[in-house]
Design a protein around this motif. Structure first.
Motif, PDB file in Angstrom:
ATOM      1  N   SER A   7       0.849  -1.186   0.000  1.00 36.47           N
ATOM      2  CA  SER A   7       0.000   0.000   0.000  1.00 36.47           C
ATOM      3  C   SER A   7       0.887   1.239   0.000  1.00 36.47           C
ATOM      4  O   SER A   7       2.093   1.152   0.242  1.00 36.47           O
ATOM      5  CB  SER A   7      -0.924   0.017   1.218  1.00 36.47           C
ATOM      6  N   GLY A   8       0.267   2.380  -0.295  1.00 36.89           N
ATOM      7  CA  GLY A   8       0.987   3.647  -0.248  1.00 36.89           C
ATOM      8  C   GLY A   8       1.331   4.220  -1.598  1.00 36.89           C
ATOM      9  O   GLY A   8       1.830   5.342  -1.695  1.00 36.89           O
ATOM     10  N   GLY A   9       1.089   3.463  -2.661  1.00 33.19           N
ATOM     11  CA  GLY A   9       1.363   3.988  -3.975  1.00 33.19           C
ATOM     12  C   GLY A   9       0.423   5.141  -4.318  1.00 33.19           C
ATOM     13  O   GLY A   9      -0.715   5.189  -3.860  1.00 33.19           O
ATOM     14  N   ALA A  10       0.926   6.079  -5.109  1.00 29.38           N
ATOM     15  CA  ALA A  10       0.128   7.255  -5.451  1.00 29.38           C
ATOM     16  C   ALA A  10       0.760   7.997  -6.614  1.00 29.38           C
ATOM     17  O   ALA A  10       1.831   7.614  -7.104  1.00 29.38           O
ATOM     18  CB  ALA A  10       0.029   8.176  -4.240  1.00 29.38           C
ATOM     19  N   LEU A  11       0.078   9.046  -7.029  1.00 31.47           N
ATOM     20  CA  LEU A  11       0.617   9.986  -8.016  1.00 31.47           C
ATOM     21  C   LEU A  11       1.285  11.118  -7.242  1.00 31.47           C
ATOM     22  O   LEU A  11       0.656  11.740  -6.377  1.00 31.47           O
ATOM     23  CB  LEU A  11      -0.499  10.514  -8.901  1.00 31.47           C
ATOM     24  N   VAL A  12       2.528  11.398  -7.568  1.00 27.02           N
ATOM     25  CA  VAL A  12       3.274  12.437  -6.858  1.00 27.02           C
ATOM     26  C   VAL A  12       4.127  13.214  -7.854  1.00 27.02           C
ATOM     27  O   VAL A  12       4.521  12.672  -8.897  1.00 27.02           O
ATOM     28  CB  VAL A  12       4.146  11.803  -5.750  1.00 27.02           C
ATOM     29  N   GLN A  13       4.402  14.457  -7.533  1.00 26.66           N
ATOM     30  CA  GLN A  13       5.247  15.275  -8.411  1.00 26.66           C
ATOM     31  C   GLN A  13       6.721  14.949  -8.192  1.00 26.66           C
ATOM     32  O   GLN A  13       7.124  14.505  -7.105  1.00 26.66           O
ATOM     33  CB  GLN A  13       5.006  16.759  -8.145  1.00 26.66           C
ATOM     34  N   ALA A  14       7.490  15.186  -9.221  1.00 30.19           N
ATOM     35  CA  ALA A  14       8.931  14.981  -9.101  1.00 30.19           C
ATOM     36  C   ALA A  14       9.478  15.802  -7.941  1.00 30.19           C
ATOM     37  O   ALA A  14       9.073  16.940  -7.730  1.00 30.19           O
ATOM     38  CB  ALA A  14       9.618  15.386 -10.403  1.00 30.19           C
ATOM     39  N   GLY A  15      10.376  15.190  -7.182  1.00 26.30           N
ATOM     40  CA  GLY A  15      10.937  15.821  -6.007  1.00 26.30           C
ATOM     41  C   GLY A  15      10.184  15.493  -4.734  1.00 26.30           C
ATOM     42  O   GLY A  15      10.664  15.790  -3.635  1.00 26.30           O
ATOM     43  N   GLY A  16       9.029  14.892  -4.877  1.00 25.89           N
ATOM     44  CA  GLY A  16       8.211  14.552  -3.724  1.00 25.89           C
ATOM     45  C   GLY A  16       8.628  13.253  -3.059  1.00 25.89           C
ATOM     46  O   GLY A  16       9.623  12.623  -3.449  1.00 25.89           O
ATOM     47  N   SER A  17       7.844  12.860  -2.057  1.00 24.28           N
ATOM     48  CA  SER A  17       8.147  11.666  -1.271  1.00 24.28           C
ATOM     49  C   SER A  17       6.914  10.786  -1.134  1.00 24.28           C
ATOM     50  O   SER A  17       5.774  11.270  -1.177  1.00 24.28           O
ATOM     51  CB  SER A  17       8.632  12.054   0.131  1.00 24.28           C
ATOM     52  N   LEU A  18       7.164   9.510  -0.944  1.00 23.33           N
ATOM     53  CA  LEU A  18       6.121   8.537  -0.653  1.00 23.33           C
ATOM     54  C   LEU A  18       6.704   7.495   0.276  1.00 23.33           C
ATOM     55  O   LEU A  18       7.911   7.234   0.245  1.00 23.33           O
ATOM     56  CB  LEU A  18       5.620   7.837  -1.917  1.00 23.33           C
ATOM     57  N   ARG A  19       5.831   6.880   1.074  1.00 16.35           N
ATOM     58  CA  ARG A  19       6.246   5.728   1.872  1.00 16.35           C
ATOM     59  C   ARG A  19       5.334   4.561   1.532  1.00 16.35           C
ATOM     60  O   ARG A  19       4.114   4.633   1.724  1.00 16.35           O
ATOM     61  CB  ARG A  19       6.202   6.003   3.368  1.00 16.35           C
ATOM     62  N   LEU A  20       5.951   3.512   1.030  1.00 21.48           N
ATOM     63  CA  LEU A  20       5.222   2.282   0.750  1.00 21.48           C
ATOM     64  C   LEU A  20       5.281   1.362   1.964  1.00 21.48           C
ATOM     65  O   LEU A  20       6.280   1.338   2.683  1.00 21.48           O
ATOM     66  CB  LEU A  20       5.823   1.568  -0.458  1.00 21.48           C
ATOM     67  N   SER A  21       4.210   0.624   2.148  1.00 18.09           N
ATOM     68  CA  SER A  21       4.161  -0.371   3.210  1.00 18.09           C
ATOM     69  C   SER A  21       3.833  -1.727   2.620  1.00 18.09           C
ATOM     70  O   SER A  21       3.150  -1.817   1.598  1.00 18.09           O
ATOM     71  CB  SER A  21       3.092  -0.009   4.249  1.00 18.09           C
ATOM     72  N   CYS A  22       4.297  -2.760   3.276  1.00 20.54           N
ATOM     73  CA  CYS A  22       3.997  -4.129   2.874  1.00 20.54           C
ATOM     74  C   CYS A  22       3.659  -4.907   4.135  1.00 20.54           C
ATOM     75  O   CYS A  22       4.532  -5.149   4.974  1.00 20.54           O
ATOM     76  CB  CYS A  22       5.178  -4.742   2.151  1.00 20.54           C
ATOM     77  N   ALA A  23       2.393  -5.274   4.245  1.00 15.04           N
ATOM     78  CA  ALA A  23       1.933  -6.025   5.411  1.00 15.04           C
ATOM     79  C   ALA A  23       1.871  -7.508   5.066  1.00 15.04           C
ATOM     80  O   ALA A  23       1.274  -7.894   4.053  1.00 15.04           O
ATOM     81  CB  ALA A  23       0.560  -5.520   5.844  1.00 15.04           C
ATOM     82  N   ALA A  24       2.496  -8.306   5.910  1.00 11.81           N
ATOM     83  CA  ALA A  24       2.559  -9.744   5.678  1.00 11.81           C
ATOM     84  C   ALA A  24       1.591 -10.470   6.609  1.00 11.81           C
ATOM     85  O   ALA A  24       1.411 -10.090   7.763  1.00 11.81           O
ATOM     86  CB  ALA A  24       3.974 -10.254   5.909  1.00 11.81           C
ATOM     87  N   SER A  25       0.984 -11.526   6.093  1.00 10.35           N
ATOM     88  CA  SER A  25       0.094 -12.341   6.913  1.00 10.35           C
ATOM     89  C   SER A  25       0.169 -13.786   6.459  1.00 10.35           C
ATOM     90  O   SER A  25       0.663 -14.080   5.369  1.00 10.35           O
ATOM     91  CB  SER A  25      -1.345 -11.825   6.813  1.00 10.35           C
ATOM     92  N   GLY A  26      -0.285 -14.671   7.284  1.00  9.09           N
ATOM     93  CA  GLY A  26      -0.314 -16.079   6.943  1.00  9.09           C
ATOM     94  C   GLY A  26       0.855 -16.864   7.493  1.00  9.09           C
ATOM     95  O   GLY A  26       0.805 -18.086   7.565  1.00  9.09           O
ATOM     96  N   THR A  78       5.629  -5.976   9.058  1.00 11.81           N
ATOM     97  CA  THR A  78       5.518  -4.977   7.998  1.00 11.81           C
ATOM     98  C   THR A  78       6.898  -4.473   7.590  1.00 11.81           C
ATOM     99  O   THR A  78       7.768  -4.278   8.444  1.00 11.81           O
ATOM    100  CB  THR A  78       4.653  -3.791   8.462  1.00 11.81           C
ATOM    101  N   VAL A  79       7.061  -4.262   6.297  1.00 10.37           N
ATOM    102  CA  VAL A  79       8.277  -3.659   5.756  1.00 10.37           C
ATOM    103  C   VAL A  79       7.887  -2.383   5.028  1.00 10.37           C
ATOM    104  O   VAL A  79       6.783  -2.294   4.473  1.00 10.37           O
ATOM    105  CB  VAL A  79       9.026  -4.644   4.835  1.00 10.37           C
ATOM    106  N   TYR A  80       8.783  -1.413   5.054  1.00  8.66           N
ATOM    107  CA  TYR A  80       8.514  -0.101   4.477  1.00  8.66           C
ATOM    108  C   TYR A  80       9.560   0.260   3.438  1.00  8.66           C
ATOM    109  O   TYR A  80      10.688  -0.216   3.473  1.00  8.66           O
ATOM    110  CB  TYR A  80       8.513   0.968   5.574  1.00  8.66           C
ATOM    111  N   LEU A  81       9.149   1.151   2.537  1.00  7.43           N
ATOM    112  CA  LEU A  81      10.096   1.749   1.604  1.00  7.43           C
ATOM    113  C   LEU A  81       9.815   3.245   1.577  1.00  7.43           C
ATOM    114  O   LEU A  81       8.794   3.672   1.036  1.00  7.43           O
ATOM    115  CB  LEU A  81       9.955   1.155   0.204  1.00  7.43           C
ATOM    116  N   GLN A  82      10.695   4.013   2.194  1.00  9.02           N
ATOM    117  CA  GLN A  82      10.597   5.467   2.160  1.00  9.02           C
ATOM    118  C   GLN A  82      11.292   5.958   0.915  1.00  9.02           C
ATOM    119  O   GLN A  82      12.484   5.689   0.709  1.00  9.02           O
ATOM    120  CB  GLN A  82      11.250   6.072   3.404  1.00  9.02           C
ATOM    121  N   MET A  83      10.567   6.681   0.079  1.00  8.48           N
ATOM    122  CA  MET A  83      11.098   7.148  -1.199  1.00  8.48           C
ATOM    123  C   MET A  83      11.099   8.673  -1.202  1.00  8.48           C
ATOM    124  O   MET A  83      10.033   9.291  -1.122  1.00  8.48           O
ATOM    125  CB  MET A  83      10.259   6.609  -2.354  1.00  8.48           C
ATOM    126  N   ASN A  84      12.265   9.256  -1.291  1.00  2.98           N
ATOM    127  CA  ASN A  84      12.428  10.712  -1.332  1.00  2.98           C
ATOM    128  C   ASN A  84      13.020  11.135  -2.665  1.00  2.98           C
ATOM    129  O   ASN A  84      13.566  10.321  -3.403  1.00  2.98           O
ATOM    130  CB  ASN A  84      13.331  11.169  -0.191  1.00  2.98           C
TER     131      ASN A  84
END
Length: 128
Positions: A7-26, A78-84
């Motif tokens: 989760s966490g994907g989106a449309l963002v402008q160049a130079g912006g930031s996003l944080r993706l998350s990955c939740a594991a189960s099972g 959960t694992v994260y990916l911080q993208m700057n």
């Protein structure tokens, strides 16, 4: 049933930031190395980042080094990916993956065959 949900994907402008998350189960992923890969339109899936089971070791593709940070919270499975400093060339579907294998050298996790479980992906679009 083993599941990885990004989760966490989106449309963002160049130079912006996003944080993706990955939740594991099972199953418990606290002993698994985790990774992020991405696939841009018309291109093959490529490695982005990996993190060891205890979070001590990380490994990045040269294209994201210094801009992206991978981290994990084993208590939350959960694992994260911080993208700057995002660039248009970061546009892709981002996939989370888990590896049951242990490799002494982190570069082995740059290969898709090193991973056993995969998520469905989350779209990241960076506009110029």
């Amino acid at each position: 049933q083993v599941r990885l949900i990004e989760s966490g994907g989106a449309l963002v402008q160049a130079g912006g930031s996003l944080r993706l998350s990955c939740a594991a189960s099972g199953r418990t992923f606290s002993s698994d190395a985790m990774g992020w890969f991405r696939q841009a339109p018309g291109k093959e899936r490529e490695f982005v980042a990996a993190i060891s089971w205890n979070g001590i070791r990380t490994y990045y593709a040269d294209s994201v080094k210094g801009r992206f940070t991978i981290s994990r919270d084993n208590a939350k499975n959960t694992v994260y990916l911080q993208m700057n400093s995002l660039k248009p060339e970061d546009t892709a579907v981002y996939y989370c993956a888990a590896s049951r294998g242990y490799y002494s050298e982190m570069h082995y996790y740059a290969h898709q065959v090193s991973f056993d479980y995969w998520g469905q992906g989350t779209q990241v679009t960076v506009s110029s």
